[in-house]
Structures are given as C-alpha cells and as structure tokens.
Design a protein around this motif. Structure first.
Motif, mmCIF file in Angstrom:
data_model
loop_
_atom_site.group_PDB
_atom_site.id
_atom_site.type_symbol
_atom_site.label_atom_id
_atom_site.label_comp_id
_atom_site.label_asym_id
_atom_site.label_seq_id
_atom_site.Cartn_x
_atom_site.Cartn_y
_atom_site.Cartn_z
ATOM 1 N N TYR A 84 0.822 -1.216 0.000
ATOM 2 C CA TYR A 84 0.000 0.000 0.000
ATOM 3 C C TYR A 84 0.856 1.266 0.000
ATOM 4 O O TYR A 84 0.560 2.223 -0.693
ATOM 5 C CB TYR A 84 -0.993 0.080 1.171
ATOM 6 C CG TYR A 84 -1.765 -1.180 1.458
ATOM 7 C CD1 TYR A 84 -2.152 -2.052 0.438
ATOM 8 C CD2 TYR A 84 -2.111 -1.517 2.763
ATOM 9 C CE1 TYR A 84 -2.858 -3.206 0.704
ATOM 10 C CE2 TYR A 84 -2.823 -2.674 3.039
ATOM 11 C CZ TYR A 84 -3.188 -3.514 2.002
ATOM 12 O OH TYR A 84 -3.892 -4.656 2.287
ATOM 13 N N LEU A 86 1.260 3.754 2.124
ATOM 14 C CA LEU A 86 0.579 4.977 2.524
ATOM 15 C C LEU A 86 1.415 5.726 3.567
ATOM 16 O O LEU A 86 2.093 5.104 4.385
ATOM 17 C CB LEU A 86 -0.806 4.659 3.104
ATOM 18 C CG LEU A 86 -1.777 3.898 2.190
ATOM 19 C CD1 LEU A 86 -3.081 3.630 2.934
ATOM 20 C CD2 LEU A 86 -2.036 4.667 0.903
ATOM 21 N N PRO A 131 -4.446 6.380 7.959
ATOM 22 C CA PRO A 131 -4.383 4.982 7.527
ATOM 23 C C PRO A 131 -4.584 3.977 8.652
ATOM 24 O O PRO A 131 -5.209 2.934 8.451
ATOM 25 C CB PRO A 131 -2.979 4.881 6.917
ATOM 26 C CG PRO A 131 -2.712 6.257 6.394
ATOM 27 C CD PRO A 131 -3.341 7.183 7.400
ATOM 28 N N GLN A 139 -7.573 0.501 3.212
ATOM 29 C CA GLN A 139 -6.248 1.008 2.862
ATOM 30 C C GLN A 139 -5.909 0.690 1.408
ATOM 31 O O GLN A 139 -5.312 1.518 0.706
ATOM 32 C CB GLN A 139 -5.194 0.400 3.782
ATOM 33 C CG GLN A 139 -5.266 0.902 5.216
ATOM 34 C CD GLN A 139 -4.146 0.348 6.072
ATOM 35 O OE1 GLN A 139 -2.984 0.433 5.707
ATOM 36 N NE2 GLN A 139 -4.503 -0.233 7.212
#
Length: 350
Positions: A84, A86, A131, A139
């Motif tokens: 991901y 993030l 997140p 997410q």
C-alpha cells in the motif's frame, strides 16, 4: 487511456539475468497479468515499466512515447504497491492528493480530483481519517485512489491483494476489475495467484526464469498449455513423465495411460491431465484403469481423491457425492475404476 509496449526488455544484475528479452503489448483498456512463481522476473518487469529500474536493454513505450530514459515521476503511470505504501501521518485525502501536489496542481483543483477519486472507490466519507484507522481493504482502496487521481495512461498493480484475507481478497478483486473496465484503464497486473489472474485478466503472460513461456487468454492457457510448466502453473494438473507407446503414454512406473496423439510435439515427454477430467467408479469391473484410493480430501462442494496406479500417482477432483452417489462411501484403501477421454490428456514437452 494509452497503450503499453515492452520491446526486447532485458535486465541484468552482474552476471545474473533477471529478465530476458521480454516483448509485451497491452492494448488500450486491456488488463494483462504477469503470472509466475517468485523470482521469475515479473515484478522486475513491472518496475521497469514504472521507471524504478532502468533496463539493461530494450524499450518501454507508453501511448506511443518512448519513456525508457524518463524518470518515474514524469511517466503517466499510476502504481499500486503490495504494501500500500501509505504515509501514516497523512489523512486519506492527503495520501490521495500527494501526487497532484508534487505535480503543482492548485489546492481547489486538487481537492476536487481527490474527492472524485475517493468516490470511485467509495471512500469519500473517510477522507479525514488516518491509515491506521482503516481496515486492510480500505487502505487498499486508498492506494487505488492515489494511483487513479493523476489520470494515468497505464495502471500498474504489484500483487495488490496479497495482504488481504481470502474473503476480502475476492471482494476487492471484483471491485478492481469492475473499476478497471468501467474506466477503460490500460492495466498491467503482477501476481503469483492463479485464481486472481484467471478471473481478472483479458490475457495472461506466464513467466519463468525471466522469460515469457506463453501468452494467451485464461481459457487458452488452461486448455492448450505450451509445455509442462504452464500446464502445472495455471490451475491444477497431473503431470506424468514417460514415453509414447502406441496411442498411449507408458509412465515411468509402467502404467499405460491413454492420451491424444494428434498434434503431439515430437519432443513430448510428459502427459498433462486436469484432475476434473478423471471419471471414477467404485469397484473393479474390468473397464478403464484400476487405482487404489490413497487419500480422500473433503473440500466442500468438491472432493479430492489421491489415486495410486501401481506407482503412478494421480489426483482426481469430483463434485462432492450426495447420499445416492456411488462414490459416497469411498474411503482410503478402496479400489476404483478410473477413466478419461483420451483427448483430455495432452502430450507436452517438459
């Protein structure tokens, strides 16, 4: 959306070749999967498309433009990472808008694009969360929105579902495919998950050892594999080594297995037979081949049977028998008759 063309792409690390002359064309709005085991070169190929790795040889062409020497930030690609990636200190909106901010997009226009992207993934109501306040599936949707918000020519997905549990993976898989088709996104997906590739892709590219082994639709690769590696990797398959004898193959343990001779390659040395193509009947009435049940594995709607033909081991998968089915009471150690259409057993090179 644009098109993607990889032309003679090669990547060396010292004396090791990670990717060997890969030629791939992805049409506008098409989703193509790179499928293969760990270390086969699929992620290296994807990262060369994204601009994170410079190829040793070859070209990357996006929408007709050679971007081989272009830095990652200048390419019109949106990438979704396995992890991901993030920013934990940024809100959902901040993460999604980061790429726009780096491109110098003004605040008002940036906010508009952020909300449009979040609506696409149904997360506009969570724009101010961090997140850590989101589930794994949420997410992943944020990562999708961040890649989509820059309106990329090519959408790149690197094992996007590997961190999700099985049920959520199936749900998000369907969402990604529906979104890709609705927006007409030209997409390159990297995965080692056969089911993921089979259900999401317009075409699949099977890689092994840095090379492309076969390209085709899911049905083409499943029904007409080019070799034993593809047959074994795409779906479940019985792979039996042996030698051709008349209109059958003699396995290394001595079993004579009927197969399709028409179109068999001259260097054929293995027989490939899908488990669901094997028919079974309890007892031994002289028809077909006789096998002993080595194991019975209940899988819900299906049951898997391990079969021993005097040393040649096969796997059969049948619908789970109901009360009136002759196979209902089959157990380990029992003897059964098995058979299959010879056309279903293909002779292939190793």
């Amino acid at each position: 959306m644009g098109t993607l063309s990889l032309q003679g792409l090669r990547k060396e690390y010292g004396q090791s070749v990670a990717v060997e002359r890969v030629d791939i064309d992805v049409g506008e709005g098409e989703l193509v999967s790179l499928l293969g085991p760990s270390g086969c070169g699929k992620t290296t190929t994807l990262r060369m498309v994204a601009g994170f790795i410079e190829p040793t040889e070859g070209r990357v062409v996006i929408a007709g433009q050679d971007v081989t020497k272009m830095p990652a930030y200048a390419r019109q690609t949106g990438m979704v990472f396995q992890s991901y990636a993030l920013f934990p200190h940024m809100t959902v909106a901040g993460n999604v808008g980061f790429g726009l901010e780096m491109r110098g997009v003004g605040r008002a226009e940036r906010d508009r694009h952020i909300m449009e992207a979040l609506k696409l993934v149904q997360l506009d109501h969570l724009s101010e969360r961090l997140p850590r306040q989101l589930s794994g599936g949420q997410q992943q949707r944020v990562a999708l929105a961040r890649a989509l918000v820059i309106n990329p020519e090519v959408f790149l997905l690197d094992e996007p579902l590997s961190n999700l549990d099985a049920k959520l993976r199936a749900q998000v898989r369907g969402e990604i495919r529906a979104l890709q088709q609705r927006l007409g996104l030209t997409t390159l997906l990297v995965t080692h998950d056969q089911e993921e590739a089979l259900t999401m892709s317009d075409r699949l590219i099977v890689m092994e050892g840095g090379r492309v082994r076969q390209v085709g639709t899911a049905e083409e690769l499943y029904e007409n594999p080019a070799d034993a590696f593809v047959a074994d990797f795409v779906g479940r398959c019985n792979i039996v080594k042996g030698t051709i004898e008349g209109s059958a193959m003699r396995s290394e343990s001595g079993s004579l297995l009927p197969c399709r001779m028409e179109g068999a390659p001259a260097n054929a040395s293995v027989l490939a037979l899908r488990p669901e193509r094997i028919a079974m009947q309890p007892g031994t009435d002289g028809s077909g081949l006789t096998a002993r049940i080595g194991a019975v594995l209940y899988l819900g709607a299906q049951t898997e049977y391990q079969l021993d033909l005097d040393g040649t081991v096969l796997t059969a998968i049948r619908p789970t028998p109901q009360d009136n089915d002759a196979l209902r009471h089959i157990k380990t150690g029992d003897t059964v008759n098995i058979s299959w259409d010879p056309a279903a057993a293909r002779l292939l090179p190793a």
